[in-house]
Design a protein around this motif. Structure first.
Motif, PDB file in Angstrom:
ATOM      1  N   TYR A 102       0.846  -1.190   0.000  1.00  0.00           N
ATOM      2  CA  TYR A 102       0.000   0.000   0.000  1.00  0.00           C
ATOM      3  C   TYR A 102       0.883   1.241   0.000  1.00  0.00           C
ATOM      4  O   TYR A 102       1.753   1.395   0.861  1.00  0.00           O
ATOM      5  CB  TYR A 102      -0.913   0.030   1.233  1.00  0.00           C
ATOM      6  N   GLY A 103       0.650   2.120  -0.941  1.00  0.00           N
ATOM      7  CA  GLY A 103       1.383   3.378  -1.012  1.00  0.00           C
ATOM      8  C   GLY A 103       2.858   3.228  -1.331  1.00  0.00           C
ATOM      9  O   GLY A 103       3.612   4.190  -1.196  1.00  0.00           O
ATOM     10  N   LEU A 151     -10.311   5.832   5.576  1.00  0.00           N
ATOM     11  CA  LEU A 151     -11.024   7.022   5.138  1.00  0.00           C
ATOM     12  C   LEU A 151     -10.068   8.032   4.521  1.00  0.00           C
ATOM     13  O   LEU A 151      -8.873   8.036   4.815  1.00  0.00           O
ATOM     14  CB  LEU A 151     -11.725   7.685   6.327  1.00  0.00           C
ATOM     15  N   ASP A 205      -6.923   6.814   0.088  1.00  0.00           N
ATOM     16  CA  ASP A 205      -6.241   7.282  -1.133  1.00  0.00           C
ATOM     17  C   ASP A 205      -4.805   6.777  -1.195  1.00  0.00           C
ATOM     18  O   ASP A 205      -4.350   6.306  -2.228  1.00  0.00           O
ATOM     19  CB  ASP A 205      -6.253   8.821  -1.200  1.00  0.00           C
ATOM     20  N   MET A 206      -4.096   6.907  -0.071  1.00  0.00           N
ATOM     21  CA  MET A 206      -2.697   6.460  -0.058  1.00  0.00           C
ATOM     22  C   MET A 206      -2.583   4.969  -0.356  1.00  0.00           C
ATOM     23  O   MET A 206      -1.608   4.495  -0.929  1.00  0.00           O
ATOM     24  CB  MET A 206      -2.060   6.737   1.321  1.00  0.00           C
ATOM     25  N   ARG A 207      -3.602   4.213   0.067  1.00  0.00           N
ATOM     26  CA  ARG A 207      -3.552   2.756  -0.123  1.00  0.00           C
ATOM     27  C   ARG A 207      -4.218   2.313  -1.420  1.00  0.00           C
ATOM     28  O   ARG A 207      -4.280   1.116  -1.702  1.00  0.00           O
ATOM     29  CB  ARG A 207      -4.243   2.074   1.070  1.00  0.00           C
ATOM     30  N   ASP A 208      -4.789   3.264  -2.169  1.00  0.00           N
ATOM     31  CA  ASP A 208      -5.532   2.937  -3.389  1.00  0.00           C
ATOM     32  C   ASP A 208      -6.675   1.967  -3.103  1.00  0.00           C
ATOM     33  O   ASP A 208      -6.906   1.002  -3.841  1.00  0.00           O
ATOM     34  CB  ASP A 208      -4.613   2.352  -4.464  1.00  0.00           C
ATOM     35  N   LEU A 209      -7.391   2.215  -2.018  1.00  0.00           N
ATOM     36  CA  LEU A 209      -8.504   1.347  -1.635  1.00  0.00           C
ATOM     37  C   LEU A 209      -9.796   2.146  -1.648  1.00  0.00           C
ATOM     38  O   LEU A 209      -9.786   3.359  -1.428  1.00  0.00           O
ATOM     39  CB  LEU A 209      -8.286   0.795  -0.223  1.00  0.00           C
ATOM     40  N   PRO A 210     -10.940   1.470  -1.864  1.00  0.00           N
ATOM     41  CA  PRO A 210     -12.218   2.178  -1.756  1.00  0.00           C
ATOM     42  C   PRO A 210     -12.414   2.693  -0.327  1.00  0.00           C
ATOM     43  O   PRO A 210     -11.994   2.036   0.630  1.00  0.00           O
ATOM     44  CB  PRO A 210     -13.243   1.083  -2.085  1.00  0.00           C
ATOM     45  N   GLY A 243     -13.730   3.349   3.204  1.00  0.00           N
ATOM     46  CA  GLY A 243     -14.574   2.683   4.196  1.00  0.00           C
ATOM     47  C   GLY A 243     -14.595   1.166   4.164  1.00  0.00           C
ATOM     48  O   GLY A 243     -15.372   0.546   4.893  1.00  0.00           O
ATOM     49  N   ILE A 244     -13.769   0.529   3.351  1.00  0.00           N
ATOM     50  CA  ILE A 244     -13.813  -0.947   3.337  1.00  0.00           C
ATOM     51  C   ILE A 244     -13.076  -1.509   4.554  1.00  0.00           C
ATOM     52  O   ILE A 244     -12.194  -0.863   5.117  1.00  0.00           O
ATOM     53  CB  ILE A 244     -13.175  -1.543   2.062  1.00  0.00           C
ATOM     54  N   ASP A 245     -13.469  -2.693   4.953  1.00  0.00           N
ATOM     55  CA  ASP A 245     -12.723  -3.398   6.000  1.00  0.00           C
ATOM     56  C   ASP A 245     -11.507  -4.034   5.314  1.00  0.00           C
ATOM     57  O   ASP A 245     -11.636  -5.061   4.649  1.00  0.00           O
ATOM     58  CB  ASP A 245     -13.588  -4.478   6.660  1.00  0.00           C
ATOM     59  N   GLN A 246     -10.360  -3.384   5.479  1.00  0.00           N
ATOM     60  CA  GLN A 246      -9.175  -3.803   4.722  1.00  0.00           C
ATOM     61  C   GLN A 246      -8.501  -5.015   5.349  1.00  0.00           C
ATOM     62  O   GLN A 246      -8.154  -5.007   6.522  1.00  0.00           O
ATOM     63  CB  GLN A 246      -8.184  -2.631   4.670  1.00  0.00           C
ATOM     64  N   SER A 274      -5.292  -7.064   4.490  1.00  0.00           N
ATOM     65  CA  SER A 274      -4.111  -7.023   3.613  1.00  0.00           C
ATOM     66  C   SER A 274      -3.667  -8.418   3.222  1.00  0.00           C
ATOM     67  O   SER A 274      -3.905  -9.382   3.955  1.00  0.00           O
ATOM     68  CB  SER A 274      -2.939  -6.345   4.332  1.00  0.00           C
TER      69      SER A 274
END
Lengths: 227, 431
Positions: free
Chosen positions: B139-140, B174, B179-184, B186-189, B191
């Motif tokens: 991520y990032g 959020l 953004d830094m992780r390129d994820l939608p 509010g998702i429960d990430q 990894s």
């Protein structure tokens, strides 16, 4: 144009020379790469590098800007985590091609191994032939275009982005689904392929995330309140 | 009337079953294991008497300078103390917390480490020395940030949850973190657990070379392992070319993990260090590959014991957060109403409701942590730990913390003797 003969150079010597020439804006041709690993790694300048012959793992990885053309095959993780720029490979790529790439365009003329575009975060990965299992595994953003077939579990656990498959799909991965492809989207893909000399009008199947794994199905009391 | 508490079925076991029978999945929490395992308290130092004489505890010079990763790196990481701040992500922690850790470490000539989520610009700015992690998620991940780093850490596993990837609940994924992780948003990430571009130790050797090539062989490459099959893992990491190996034990902390992993995987810090030391010794690389221990290091005594057992440096996570104010009731907080437990019992990092502004992204809560004041506390704490280490070292008649050795220790329990491979007190026997 400057010719760099990689024969007899250590990886460190070769990359040192490439970085030096890239910084001076020279167009570079590398001869005799002898399938070495880690060739043309970590170059941030906009420049052109032609590699004549096959390369090993991590060729043209961690790049930001260069255009790299490789005439041959590549081992694992070609173009890994590229930020921007362009990579073209004439023949086959090993596993994890374009893994975690964040931007730019990566074109594989032949087939790609397993996990093509794994954890991709942006950019476009194009495979002229077939791609192996777990193509687009945990993909986050960007687009993967495979003209031929893909193996098992395509798009497994992907978040966003899209995978376009011109041939047969071995199977859809967990939380992946197919969706109708838009006309503009298709025209854009065909134009992209044409820029690489592929004129065949494929009928693509689009694979995206079903988004059913975005959230846990249930939460405990304190986990529930959203700020 | 018969009243009692069953050994097998105490109230908290029943509560766990009640919770899972509603939830339908594993439970998640932060902090670290609640299990009692052999730890540094089960070891004691054998200070000087008539066989050797001490150095003046408060005055004489005692070296704490620590060099990490001199095996191949042109510029190894040189710290004024053998203690640094371990990797914790911006996302799990607030920006103020990350910045304070970086700044506090810099104030005492130490380092901090990025975590699973990329580099936070304010931490980079605050940290004099920053270790840049290469995690399975990437991520990032940015090669420019790699180029700015003072060391690289490839994360194979995390002690609190070895064999799995990071976890960050949607309440924290959020805005710029997503953004830094390129994820939608509010998702429960959850990894990835495996690296995307390499799988086994032979591939790892090529990966390490790639990172060296990208950074012109300037900075060290660490490999972080969750402590499980320590002997084999350490040998494979060393053979793959690591400059330093971080052994993160089962008592290490986490911002969020499935509880079943926190409590039921990995091995404690004490045997992990000893197994790693012996593995390096077998390869003839002890003293050449830097050994870093992490997991449950709470004070200078723990750190000194870790060094005596064979570590060259230690990394702290939870202790650093406690220095920031974790689990401390402050003017603005009310732990009982905000997280349902009193200060001192909070393990709710994953909920994002941290009452002291550390493990949260809620703008109202993050305001409760002033990064400059918090950095002072981190620096003070690191200083205190370093002084405690030096004091113990002098009491043993030594002038360098790196001269501490197993012979300086005795075990208070049979288990500790067996795990630390030092004699049980009152005997000459190693169990």
């Amino acid at each position: 144009m400057v010719i760099v003969n990689a024969a007899g150079l250590t990886t460190r010597e070769l990359n040192g020379r490439l970085k030096e020439l890239a910084a001076s804006g020279q167009e570079i041709t590398v001869l005799n790469p002898h399938v070495g690993h880690n060739i043309a790694v970590g170059i941030f300048e906009s420049c052109r590098i032609q590699i004549t012959g096959s390369v090993g793992y991590y060729a043209a990885s961690l790049l930001d800007g260069p255009e790299v053309a490789i005439d041959g095959n590549a081992g694992w993780a070609l173009g890994e985590n590229m930020m921007a720029g362009k990579i073209t490979l004439t023949k086959d790529a090993g596993a994890s091609v374009g893994s975690t790439m964040r931007g730019g365009e990566l074109f594989v003329g032949g087939n790609a191994g397993a996990r093509a575009g794994i954890s991709m975060k942006g950019g476009t990965l194009i495979v002229g032939g077939n791609a192996g299992f777990l193509t687009g595994f945990m993909m986050q953003k960007g687009r993967i275009i495979v003209c031929g077939d893909v193996g098992e579990a395509v798009g497994d656990s992907m978040y966003e982005g899209a995978i376009y498959v011109g041939g047969e799909i071995g199977s859809l991965g967990t939380d992946a689904k197919t969706e109708e492809i838009g006309e503009d989207e298709l025209l854009d893909i065909l134009a992209t392929l044409e820029s690489h000399g592929i004129k065949q009008r494929y009928t693509f199947t689009k694979v995206v995330s079903a988004k059913k794994l975005y959230h846990f199905d249930s939460l405990e009391r304190l986990e529930k309140t959203v700020i | 009337m018969v009243m009692g508490s069953s050994q097998l079925w105490p109230p908290w076991v029943m509560e766990d079953i009640h919770a899972k029978s509603e939830l339908g999945r594993y439970r998640i929490r932060g902090f670290s294991t609640f299990q009692k395992v052999t730890h540094f308290d089960d070891l004691t130092f054998l200070s000087t008497g008539l066989t050797r004489f001490p150095l003046e505890g408060y005055k004489e010079r005692c070296n704490t300078r620590t060099v990490i990763g001199a095996r191949y790196a042109e510029n190894p990481l040189v710290l004024d103390t053998p203690i640094y701040i371990s990797g914790m992500s911006y996302g799990a922690l607030s920006a103020n917390a990350k910045t304070a850790l970086g700044k506090g470490a810099a104030m005492v000539g130490s380092a901090s480490c990025t975590g699973d989520g990329g580099q936070l610009p304010s931490e980079r700015e605050a940290a004099d020395k920053l270790i840049y992690q290469v995690l399975p998620s990437r991520y990032g991940f940015n090669p420019h940030h790699l180029d700015q780093a003072q060391a690289i850490e490839i994360v194979v596993g995390q002690g609190a949850k070895p064999g799995t990837g990071g976890l960050l609940m949607g309440v924290k994924v959020l805005d710029d973190i997503a953004d830094m992780r390129d994820l939608p948003q509010g998702i429960d990430q959850r990894s990835p657990a495996r690296h995307p571009d390499w799988l086994g130790p032979d591939d790892l050797a090529v990966k390490i070379e790639q990172l060296r090539e990208a950074t012109d062989w300037r900075i060290p490459v660490h490999v972080k392992l969750g402590a499980c099959r320590v002997g084999d893992d350490v040998k494979l990491a060393a053979k793959a070319g690591a400059d330093a190996i971080v052994i993160d034990s089962m008592v290490a902390g986490t911002g969020a993990s499935a509880e079943v992993l926190i409590e039921h995987s990995g091995i404690p810090t004490v045997p992990a260090i000893v197994m790693a030391r012996e593995a390096l010794r077998e390869l003839g690389l002890y003293g050449k590959v830097t050994l870093i221990a992490s997991g449950g290091i709470r004070n200078g005594a723990d750190a000194a014991k870790a060094l005596a057992l064979g570590a060259d440096a230690v990394a702290i996570g939870t202790a650093g957060l406690i220095a920031l104010n974790c689990n401390k009731e402050i003017t603005e907080s009310d732990f009982e109403s905000e997280v349902g437990v009193p200060a001192g019992f909070c393990h709710h990092c994953h909920t994002g409701k941290c009452p002291v502004g550390i493990a949260t992204q809620n703008p109202e809560l993050t305001k409760r942590l002033d990064p400059d004041e918090a950095a002072e506390r981190v620096a003070n704490f690191l200083n205190s730990m370093t002084m405690e280490m030096a004091l113990l070292t002098r009491s043993l008649g030594k002038s360098d913390v790196h001269s501490l050795e197993p012979e300086d220790l005795a075990a208070l329990t049979i288990e500790a003797s067996a795990m630390a491979r030092v004699p049980l007190v009152g005997t000459n026997k190693v169990y």
